[in-house]
Design a protein around this motif. Structure first.
Motif, mmCIF file in Angstrom:
data_model
loop_
_atom_site.group_PDB
_atom_site.id
_atom_site.type_symbol
_atom_site.label_atom_id
_atom_site.label_comp_id
_atom_site.label_asym_id
_atom_site.label_seq_id
_atom_site.Cartn_x
_atom_site.Cartn_y
_atom_site.Cartn_z
ATOM 1 N N ASP A 67 0.927 -1.282 -0.006
ATOM 2 C CA ASP A 67 0.000 -0.140 -0.025
ATOM 3 C C ASP A 67 0.774 1.506 0.202
ATOM 4 O OD1 ASP A 67 -2.428 -1.405 -0.052
ATOM 5 O OD2 ASP A 67 -2.748 -1.246 2.152
ATOM 6 N N ARG A 68 1.969 1.270 0.720
ATOM 7 C CA ARG A 68 2.906 2.345 0.763
ATOM 8 C C ARG A 68 3.574 2.715 -0.505
ATOM 9 N NH1 ARG A 68 4.248 0.428 6.004
ATOM 10 N NH2 ARG A 68 5.863 -0.832 4.998
ATOM 11 N N ALA A 69 3.847 1.574 -1.373
ATOM 12 C CA ALA A 69 4.403 1.692 -2.600
ATOM 13 C C ALA A 69 3.297 2.226 -3.563
ATOM 14 C CB ALA A 69 5.014 0.305 -3.151
ATOM 15 N N ILE A 70 2.138 1.933 -3.597
ATOM 16 C CA ILE A 70 1.118 2.243 -4.353
ATOM 17 C C ILE A 70 0.983 3.699 -4.136
ATOM 18 C CG2 ILE A 70 -1.334 2.001 -4.943
ATOM 19 C CD1 ILE A 70 -1.312 -0.938 -4.052
ATOM 20 N N ARG A 71 0.766 4.146 -3.037
ATOM 21 C CA ARG A 71 0.581 5.579 -2.632
ATOM 22 C C ARG A 71 1.705 6.405 -3.297
ATOM 23 N NH1 ARG A 71 -1.708 3.387 2.322
ATOM 24 N NH2 ARG A 71 -4.010 4.026 2.309
ATOM 25 N N ALA A 72 3.049 5.976 -2.904
ATOM 26 C CA ALA A 72 4.238 6.687 -3.564
ATOM 27 C C ALA A 72 4.119 6.570 -5.148
ATOM 28 C CB ALA A 72 5.324 5.963 -3.223
ATOM 29 N N HIS A 73 3.624 5.621 -5.901
ATOM 30 C CA HIS A 73 3.506 5.434 -7.086
ATOM 31 C C HIS A 73 2.547 6.581 -7.779
ATOM 32 C CE1 HIS A 73 3.804 3.810 -11.006
ATOM 33 N NE2 HIS A 73 2.845 3.525 -11.036
#
Length: 227
Positions: A67-73
């Protein structure tokens, strides 16, 4: 032998990076396919990416890491859209309106992505805001230098926090506005009102230090006149 291993490792690293990006792109597609705030599952992401669920988790520690990676993306995409608008082309009013409307239009077009990305205001969301605020601070500092404004050390030091405050205020206002049902006013009116608010604050600071800017004159006309 070492060179062969290095080449193999390089190809493997590139493969992993491409697979990770494929997963993140799939995640954004899944989120955009649903209404803002709708829960989504890793299996949906895996199917969208053409992978199995296990393959997705090879690239992330757990669901929280994913989820953190998706938000950053998502926020990387917003930043890439917004940063080109932060420049000195046009009048003061046009510059402010361009920056604000670029953000508002992106939020309206990607409501579900925005809702997910800002669900946690710290982490990627904060980092994205910091990038945009840093670009705005640099823009303000450029104008201050070229106009020859007489600022003391404390006033110069405040430019960066001021830029962060402006970005935070606009982001917060848009975040609240886009969540309202019914959502009023429309996007154009929101952009207009927010741009006016930003100008009012900047104009107040400018007048305090002796600068009287015409917001409807192109910056390229204002800068040489101040030299």
């Amino acid at each position: 032998m070492a060179q062969r291993q290095d080449g193999r490792q390089s190809r493997w690293t590139q493969h992993n990076a491409e697979r990770r990006l494929r997963i993140l792109d799939a995640a954004t597609a899944v989120i955009e396919a649903g209404p803002p705030g709708e829960e989504f599952h890793v299996q949906q992401i895996a199917e969208q990416a053409g992978l199995n669920r296990t393959a997705v988790y090879r690239h992330f520690d757990d669901r929280a890491d994913l989820d953190r990676a998706i938000r950053a993306h998502v926020l990387d995409g917003l930043t890439a859209t917004l940063l080109p608008a932060v420049n000195l082309d046009g009048t003061v009013n046009e510059i402010i309106r361009r920056i604000v409307s670029t953000y508002v239009d992106w939020v309206v077009e990607h409501r579900a992505l925005h809702a997910f990305a800002v669900h946690e205001v710290s982490g990627p969301a904060e980092q994205g805001a910091d990038q945009i605020a840093a670009a705005l601070a640099e823009l303000l500092q450029t104008v201050i230098v070229v106009l020859g404004a007489d600022l003391d050390d404390d006033e110069r030091a405040l430019v960066d926090p001021l830029a962060h405050g402006l970005v935070g205020a606009v982001f917060g206002a848009v975040r609240r506005w886009v969540s309202l049902e019914p959502r009023r006013p429309d996007a154009d009116r929101v952009s207009e009102l927010l741009a006016h608010s930003v100008w009012s604050l900047l104009d107040g600071h400018a007048r305090r230090i002796g600068l009287h800017l015409d917001p409807d004159r192109p910056i390229v006309e204002l800068l040489p006149a101040a030299e």
